[in-house]
Design a protein around this motif. Structure first.
Motif, PDB file in Angstrom:
ATOM      1  N   ARG A   1     -44.335  33.847  51.738  1.00  0.00           N
ATOM      2  CA  ARG A   1     -44.698  33.136  52.943  1.00  0.00           C
ATOM      3  C   ARG A   1     -45.332  31.776  52.451  1.00  0.00           C
ATOM      4  NH1 ARG A   1     -48.275  36.079  57.144  1.00  0.00           N
ATOM      5  NH2 ARG A   1     -49.697  36.619  55.338  1.00  0.00           N
ATOM      6  N   PHE A   2     -45.997  31.666  51.508  1.00  0.00           N
ATOM      7  CA  PHE A   2     -46.531  30.500  50.849  1.00  0.00           C
ATOM      8  C   PHE A   2     -45.341  29.596  50.554  1.00  0.00           C
ATOM      9  CE2 PHE A   2     -48.008  27.913  46.948  1.00  0.00           C
ATOM     10  CZ  PHE A   2     -48.972  26.824  47.677  1.00  0.00           C
ATOM     11  N   ALA A   3     -44.445  30.085  49.735  1.00  0.00           N
ATOM     12  CA  ALA A   3     -43.300  29.370  49.240  1.00  0.00           C
ATOM     13  C   ALA A   3     -42.345  28.879  50.430  1.00  0.00           C
ATOM     14  CB  ALA A   3     -42.489  30.226  48.418  1.00  0.00           C
TER      15      ALA A   3
ATOM     16  N   LEU B   1     -39.997  17.063  43.535  1.00  0.00           N
ATOM     17  CA  LEU B   1     -41.071  18.075  43.127  1.00  0.00           C
ATOM     18  C   LEU B   1     -42.624  17.447  43.028  1.00  0.00           C
ATOM     19  CD1 LEU B   1     -39.006  19.419  39.958  1.00  0.00           C
ATOM     20  CD2 LEU B   1     -39.606  20.646  42.086  1.00  0.00           C
ATOM     21  N   ILE B   2     -42.673  16.254  43.085  1.00  0.00           N
ATOM     22  CA  ILE B   2     -44.000  15.442  43.241  1.00  0.00           C
ATOM     23  C   ILE B   2     -44.512  15.993  44.685  1.00  0.00           C
ATOM     24  CG2 ILE B   2     -45.562  13.590  42.914  1.00  0.00           C
ATOM     25  CD1 ILE B   2     -43.725  12.803  40.465  1.00  0.00           C
ATOM     26  N   ALA B   3     -43.789  15.540  45.280  1.00  0.00           N
ATOM     27  CA  ALA B   3     -44.022  15.565  46.892  1.00  0.00           C
ATOM     28  C   ALA B   3     -44.152  17.185  47.102  1.00  0.00           C
ATOM     29  CB  ALA B   3     -42.919  14.999  47.644  1.00  0.00           C
ATOM     30  N   LEU B   4     -43.488  17.878  46.870  1.00  0.00           N
ATOM     31  CA  LEU B   4     -43.763  19.262  47.082  1.00  0.00           C
ATOM     32  C   LEU B   4     -45.147  19.793  46.635  1.00  0.00           C
ATOM     33  CD1 LEU B   4     -42.405  21.943  47.991  1.00  0.00           C
ATOM     34  CD2 LEU B   4     -41.770  22.531  45.528  1.00  0.00           C
ATOM     35  N   SER B   5     -45.417  19.235  45.535  1.00  0.00           N
ATOM     36  CA  SER B   5     -46.814  19.889  44.891  1.00  0.00           C
ATOM     37  C   SER B   5     -47.814  19.159  45.614  1.00  0.00           C
ATOM     38  CB  SER B   5     -47.003  19.239  43.377  1.00  0.00           C
ATOM     39  OG  SER B   5     -45.779  19.905  42.541  1.00  0.00           O
ATOM     40  N   LEU B   6     -47.554  17.801  46.087  1.00  0.00           N
ATOM     41  CA  LEU B   6     -48.669  17.253  46.951  1.00  0.00           C
ATOM     42  C   LEU B   6     -48.830  17.382  48.314  1.00  0.00           C
ATOM     43  CD1 LEU B   6     -48.355  13.678  45.507  1.00  0.00           C
ATOM     44  CD2 LEU B   6     -49.861  15.251  44.699  1.00  0.00           C
ATOM     45  N   LEU B   7     -47.839  18.179  48.792  1.00  0.00           N
ATOM     46  CA  LEU B   7     -47.689  18.646  50.408  1.00  0.00           C
ATOM     47  C   LEU B   7     -49.111  19.056  50.711  1.00  0.00           C
ATOM     48  CD1 LEU B   7     -44.247  19.327  51.313  1.00  0.00           C
ATOM     49  CD2 LEU B   7     -45.740  17.450  52.409  1.00  0.00           C
TER      50      LEU B   7
ATOM     51  N   ARG C   1     -41.328  24.876  51.336  1.00  0.00           N
ATOM     52  CA  ARG C   1     -39.831  24.286  51.505  1.00  0.00           C
ATOM     53  C   ARG C   1     -39.769  23.893  52.878  1.00  0.00           C
ATOM     54  NH1 ARG C   1     -35.840  27.068  48.591  1.00  0.00           N
ATOM     55  NH2 ARG C   1     -34.489  27.025  50.224  1.00  0.00           N
ATOM     56  N   THR C   2     -40.373  24.527  53.767  1.00  0.00           N
ATOM     57  CA  THR C   2     -40.263  23.958  55.316  1.00  0.00           C
ATOM     58  C   THR C   2     -40.947  22.616  55.498  1.00  0.00           C
ATOM     59  OG1 THR C   2     -40.204  26.383  56.179  1.00  0.00           O
ATOM     60  CG2 THR C   2     -40.813  24.425  57.788  1.00  0.00           C
ATOM     61  N   GLY C   3     -42.279  22.603  54.729  1.00  0.00           N
ATOM     62  CA  GLY C   3     -43.082  21.424  54.982  1.00  0.00           C
ATOM     63  C   GLY C   3     -42.165  20.198  54.377  1.00  0.00           C
ATOM     64  N   LEU C   4     -41.578  20.527  53.127  1.00  0.00           N
ATOM     65  CA  LEU C   4     -40.784  19.494  52.269  1.00  0.00           C
ATOM     66  C   LEU C   4     -39.625  18.980  53.221  1.00  0.00           C
ATOM     67  CD1 LEU C   4     -40.227  17.651  49.761  1.00  0.00           C
ATOM     68  CD2 LEU C   4     -38.945  19.638  48.780  1.00  0.00           C
ATOM     69  N   SER C   5     -39.037  20.008  53.863  1.00  0.00           N
ATOM     70  CA  SER C   5     -37.860  19.624  54.671  1.00  0.00           C
ATOM     71  C   SER C   5     -38.070  18.840  55.864  1.00  0.00           C
ATOM     72  CB  SER C   5     -37.011  20.915  55.342  1.00  0.00           C
ATOM     73  OG  SER C   5     -35.868  20.535  55.882  1.00  0.00           O
ATOM     74  N   ASN C   6     -39.258  19.118  56.425  1.00  0.00           N
ATOM     75  CA  ASN C   6     -39.829  18.640  57.549  1.00  0.00           C
ATOM     76  C   ASN C   6     -40.407  17.196  57.422  1.00  0.00           C
ATOM     77  OD1 ASN C   6     -39.488  20.661  59.255  1.00  0.00           O
ATOM     78  ND2 ASN C   6     -41.402  21.430  59.350  1.00  0.00           N
ATOM     79  N   ALA C   7     -41.121  16.965  56.168  1.00  0.00           N
ATOM     80  CA  ALA C   7     -41.320  15.565  55.839  1.00  0.00           C
ATOM     81  C   ALA C   7     -40.009  14.868  55.409  1.00  0.00           C
ATOM     82  CB  ALA C   7     -42.405  15.750  54.720  1.00  0.00           C
ATOM     83  N   ALA C   8     -38.971  15.429  54.782  1.00  0.00           N
ATOM     84  CA  ALA C   8     -37.782  14.545  54.465  1.00  0.00           C
ATOM     85  C   ALA C   8     -37.159  14.097  55.577  1.00  0.00           C
ATOM     86  CB  ALA C   8     -36.996  15.371  53.643  1.00  0.00           C
TER      87      ALA C   8
ATOM     88  N   LEU D   1     -49.933  11.109  50.222  1.00  0.00           N
ATOM     89  CA  LEU D   1     -49.427  10.962  48.972  1.00  0.00           C
ATOM     90  C   LEU D   1     -47.925  11.729  48.886  1.00  0.00           C
ATOM     91  CD1 LEU D   1     -52.457  11.091  46.479  1.00  0.00           C
ATOM     92  CD2 LEU D   1     -51.269   9.159  47.096  1.00  0.00           C
ATOM     93  N   ALA D   2     -47.747  12.803  49.171  1.00  0.00           N
ATOM     94  CA  ALA D   2     -46.572  13.350  49.529  1.00  0.00           C
ATOM     95  C   ALA D   2     -45.267  12.591  50.125  1.00  0.00           C
ATOM     96  CB  ALA D   2     -46.393  14.667  49.992  1.00  0.00           C
ATOM     97  N   HIS D   3     -45.870  11.926  51.266  1.00  0.00           N
ATOM     98  CA  HIS D   3     -44.937  11.171  51.970  1.00  0.00           C
ATOM     99  C   HIS D   3     -44.425  10.001  51.146  1.00  0.00           C
ATOM    100  CE1 HIS D   3     -43.170   9.320  55.484  1.00  0.00           C
ATOM    101  NE2 HIS D   3     -43.680   8.314  55.211  1.00  0.00           N
ATOM    102  N   ALA D   4     -45.517   9.265  50.439  1.00  0.00           N
ATOM    103  CA  ALA D   4     -45.098   8.163  49.534  1.00  0.00           C
ATOM    104  C   ALA D   4     -44.272   8.572  48.537  1.00  0.00           C
ATOM    105  CB  ALA D   4     -46.433   7.593  48.672  1.00  0.00           C
ATOM    106  N   ALA D   5     -44.266   9.802  47.851  1.00  0.00           N
ATOM    107  CA  ALA D   5     -43.563  10.347  46.947  1.00  0.00           C
ATOM    108  C   ALA D   5     -42.003  10.378  47.432  1.00  0.00           C
ATOM    109  CB  ALA D   5     -43.889  11.477  46.038  1.00  0.00           C
ATOM    110  N   LEU D   6     -41.875  10.926  48.874  1.00  0.00           N
ATOM    111  CA  LEU D   6     -40.553  11.265  49.296  1.00  0.00           C
ATOM    112  C   LEU D   6     -39.818   9.853  49.740  1.00  0.00           C
ATOM    113  CD1 LEU D   6     -41.497  13.997  52.097  1.00  0.00           C
ATOM    114  CD2 LEU D   6     -39.681  14.157  50.156  1.00  0.00           C
ATOM    115  N   ILE D   7     -40.882   8.725  50.083  1.00  0.00           N
ATOM    116  CA  ILE D   7     -39.952   7.525  50.250  1.00  0.00           C
ATOM    117  C   ILE D   7     -39.299   7.223  48.867  1.00  0.00           C
ATOM    118  CG2 ILE D   7     -40.528   4.903  50.636  1.00  0.00           C
ATOM    119  CD1 ILE D   7     -42.797   5.864  52.583  1.00  0.00           C
TER     120      ILE D   7
END
Length: 846
Positions: free
Chosen positions: A217-219, A441-447, A223-230, A453-459
């Motif tokens: 569930r954590f993973a 992967l950095i954005a995934l770790s920072l979420l 994944r969902t957070g990364l997809s929503n942010a991207a 910061l995760a948003h900046a890495a995604l940009i």
């Protein structure tokens, strides 16, 4: 195609010499042999126990010979013993899994086709079904406990699953079981009609199951957070694919471009991602002053966490196991060897899941990795020395070429043609993909820690993602991006033969191989002029190389050219052979640049091949008769060529809410800026354009069309009844195109319209039984075209439909018998052309 492996990326270049070091094959050879035996045991029911017994007996004899009479052959005997031991393990696993797959209660339920409820545990993350028009359908692998053990299942369900669905999650599902083919990883498939999430902390759940479920569930949340942010960042749709293999944001058009340019492996997590994770952790620990063993333990821990987040797919498992073997060997202080690590990965993964032996993804992953390990270094060295390429460019070119050469024959088993543009696309994308993966992967770790910061890495990650997307879109449209080559096993064996011939010629030239009688090219000696090779050796090398190159050129150049020469240039209607689907080209031969395409079928490669064969570069008007996948599935492959489109009205039951803006076909056309018109009865138009070739010619009638159905203001009950029915006049040739209308729609059409006479009729719904038998007599067409797939499971075309056409004096041409079919104007009637001759029992050639 799989990116470089752990060692390749971490060292910058695979540490292999032209000659493989001694002992490198002692593990990979038994693994490959065991792979082949495992595949044979799976497809041969009941063979596993016998093979296990024989392998155990042979292995015992070989072990005795190794120790009693081994001598200098002892190492060879031991390799054979290792192979027998692996076969014994695999045979036992195959027999055990076969027993589990034949769970009696499951067999009875599948045979009775009864609805049952099962408690299952998910084995991977849910995924959307391939294709833009099935995007609301998802599938997920799972296993259910039975009396004989865990039974693997494949679950299909409509709609989007909950975000908490992850490996280890428990569900109670209801549906009907269907038995899968013997070689399928899942023993059964289930179309889920209902489901319920099971309690995550049920009283009977073991501690390890609870931990696995909670981490899953954590993973899933990550994944969902990364997809929503991207999704909130323009151009970042590829970033979740780079990082964790999540391609839910990738559009159908971009996915098709990635596939055509051989870049899909960039969004399928494999060796490159594992290398990036382990390499980054080891670098950080080294900067912190950690010792070698601490760095290795840290890298292994991060690799385990990464694999758990990505999901246990076969390519990820292979890369993770291989990386683990390399790390373990480094932990003991021994030099890591990639080729034995690959052998260990293959053997271990097959023991864990023997059914991977028959999976294309597993085979491509292993073959691509082996090709890179064996060929990347010599190719890179040659590019640096002969082509004078810098190391920064030579290595990615060598990796792309090596992987393409290794995977080429296997890719022909999946899709026809050679992706000639694949090497160029991979070279262009090579600098951007690792950067996008690392930032993702950095954005995934920072979420969980800092969303800004995760948003900046995604940009930052969106920049290389845009580069890869642009590379795919541009290279996929390059002329001759895919070369003709026969598909299936004959084409794979032919390509492998050509490659093997060139390899033999190279080995003869370099002195690695000798002719019978010991004739060998002389080795180069320092400070001495090179000795000329023997005449017989030069001739043999030239003959082998010329034969291989000659066959390759003949197949890729001469065969397509001859097909174009034999294809009529004055066609007026073409039924493209796209399998079980429709794709019909219509034009006035006097106005060849104004082409109407009615439907696209579902096979992108076959559709593009048909357009290329008949010289169609632009589509002035695309008509999508209705939204079923076999009529619109290949839209993304030709949408950039379309000037305007007509689509069917949206079918919906009375009382349904308006969904017009959400239709996937509408969204896709609008995204490509294609003007869209709803096709309803009374809509008319024409395609006329004067060209330079027509200045002195007689005036052309051009192409005109009229929509006969469905009626305006009537809500169709389903997609077939919504089919756009066209009467087309192309230079005086009248064509009635019926879409997938059934008996009720055709009966209404006959009652409403008096003039239905035509020269050609496109038979509705692949010639199904659901037809008005009186329509052929009213149409009085000279020719009937039936677009139907060979050996389809629907019984198309129906004997009753063919008989009605014959009674009306209409001659029928079928794509399953004749391939693509073209009709051209003749002196007194239309002149037929077919791609291939029908079998003798099909009837005479038209």
């Amino acid at each position: 195609m799989t990116p470089p492996t752990v060692q390749t990326l971490s060292t910058g270049e695979a540490r292999l010499h032209d000659t493989v070091p001694p002992g490198q094959w002692r593990l990979i050879a038994p693994a490959l042999a065991g792979w082949g035996v495992c595949a044979w045991m799976i497809v041969t029911a009941g063979a596993a126990p016998w093979v296990t017994s024989v392998a155990a007996g042979v292995g015992g004899v070989l072990m005795g010979m190794a120790f009693w009479r081994g001598g200098r052959w002892r190492s060879t005997w031991l390799v054979l013993v290792l192979g027998c031991a692996l076969v014994v393990l695999l045979g036992g696993r195959v027999a055990s899994v076969e027993h589990e797959r034949h769970e009696p209660s499951f067999v009875r339920a599948a045979e009775a086709a009864e609805r049952i409820t099962l408690e299952v545990t998910l084995a991977n993350f849910p995924r959307s079904a391939a294709g833009a028009f099935d995007a609301s359908r998802t599938w997920v692998r799972a296993h259910a406990s039975g009396a004989t053990g865990d039974v693997p299942l494949l679950l299909f369900l409509d709609g989007t699953p909950e975000a908490s669905w992850a490996p280890g999650a428990g569900l109670s599902v209801t549906g009907v079981l269907t038995r899968s083919p013997v070689g399928d990883p899942a023993a059964y498939t289930m179309r889920v009609s209902g489901f319920e999430n099971m309690a995550q902390n049920a009283p009977g759940m073991q501690i390890q199951e609870r931990v696995k479920s909670e981490f899953g569930r954590f993973a899933a949340g990550l994944r969902t957070g990364l997809s929503n942010a991207a999704a909130q960042i323009d151009g970042a749709e590829l970033v979740p694919g780079f990082a964790v293999g999540d391609t839910t944001l990738v559009s159908e058009q971009l996915d098709a471009a990635m596939l055509e340019s051989s870049l899909t492996h960039l969004t399928a997590v494999s060796g490159a991602n594992c290398a990036l994770v382990t390499g980054a952790i080891m670098w950080l620990l080294a900067r912190a002053g950690a010792g070698r063993r601490v760095r290795i333990v840290g890298a292994a821990s991060s690799l385990a966490a990464f694999v758990a987040i990505v999901g246990p797919d076969s390519s990820v498992q292979r890369a993770a196991v291989m990386a683990t073997v390399l790390l373990a060997s480094g932990f003991g202080g021994k030099r890591a060897s990639s080729l034995p690590a690959l052998g260990a990965a293959v053997a271990l993964l097959l023991v864990i899941d023997p059914w991977q032996a028959l999976q294309a993804g597993f085979a491509l992953s292993v073959v691509a990795t082996g090709g890179i390990l064996l060929l990347a270094t010599p190719i890179s060295r040659w590019l640096r020395r002969r082509a004078r390429l810098p190391q920064l460019l030579a290595l990615p070119v060598a990796v792309a070429v090596a992987a393409q050469l290794a995977c080429g024959p296997f890719l022909l088993l999946l899709q026809p043609g050679l992706p000639a543009v694949g090497v160029l696309a991979n070279v262009l994308a090579a600098p951007a993909a690792p950067l996008g993966t690392g930032l993702g992967l950095i954005a995934l770790s920072l979420l969980p820690i800092s969303p800004p910061l995760a948003h900046a890495a995604l940009i930052g990650a969106s920049v290389p993602a845009r580069w890869v997307a642009a590379t795919a879109e541009v290279t996929s449209t390059v002329p001759l991006a895919r070369w003709f080559w026969p598909e299936g096993w004959p084409g794979a064996l032919l390509l492998a033969g050509c490659q093997f011939g060139l390899l033999i010629a190279w080995a003869l030239h370099r002195g690695h191989l000798s002719l019978p009688g010991g004739v060998r090219a002389p080795r180069r000696q320092p400070w001495k002029a090179a000795e000329p090779p023997a005449q017989t050796l030069r001739v043999a090398t030239w003959v082998v190389a010329s034969a291989s190159i000659g066959v390759f050129v003949a197949v890729t150049v001469i065969t397509p050219a001859s097909e174009r020469w034999t294809t009529p240039a004055d066609w007026t209607i073409v039924a493209c052979d796209v399998g079980q689907g429709d794709a019909v080209l219509v034009r006035d031969p006097a106005v060849p640049d104004q082409v109407m395409l009615v439907d696209t079928g579902d096979d992108e490669l076959k559709l593009r091949a048909c357009l290329e064969r008949f010289g169609v570069n632009r589509i002035a008007l695309l008509v999508l008769s209705h939204d079923d996948r076999d009529h619109v599935g290949a839209l993304s492959s030709i949408i950039t060529r379309v000037d305007a489109a007509i689509i069917s009205p949206e079918p919906r039951q009375p009382g349904d809410e308006e969904r017009g803006a959400e239709r996937k076909v509408v969204r896709q056309l609008h995204a490509s800026r294609v003007p869209v018109t709803i096709g309803e009865a009374g809509l008319t138009g024409e395609l006329l354009k004067a060209t330079d070739s027509q200045v002195s010619a007689a005036p052309s009638k051009g192409l005109s069309w009229e929509v006969l159905a469905p009626r305006a203001g009537v809500i169709p009950a389903d997609t077939n009844s919504a089919s756009v029915v066209l009467m087309v006049d192309a230079g005086g040739t009248r064509m009635l195109l019926l879409g997938d209308t059934g008996h009720a729609e055709q009966q209404e059409l006959l009652a409403r319209i008096e003039q239905l006479e035509a020269d050609v009729i496109k038979v509705s719904h692949h010639g199904s039984r659901d037809q008005d038998q009186g329509l052929p007599a009213r149409a009085r067409a000279e020719w009937a075209l039936v677009s139907v797939g060979a050996d389809n499971g629907y019984g198309h075309p129906s004997g009753d439909t063919l008989a009605a056409l014959a009674r009306a004096g209409t001659r029928t041409l079928r794509t399953d018998f004749f391939g693509s079919i073209a009709l051209s104007p003749g002196d007194t009637s239309l002149r037929p052309w077919v791609e291939r001759e029908a079998q003798p029992d099909v009837g005479p050639h038209p």
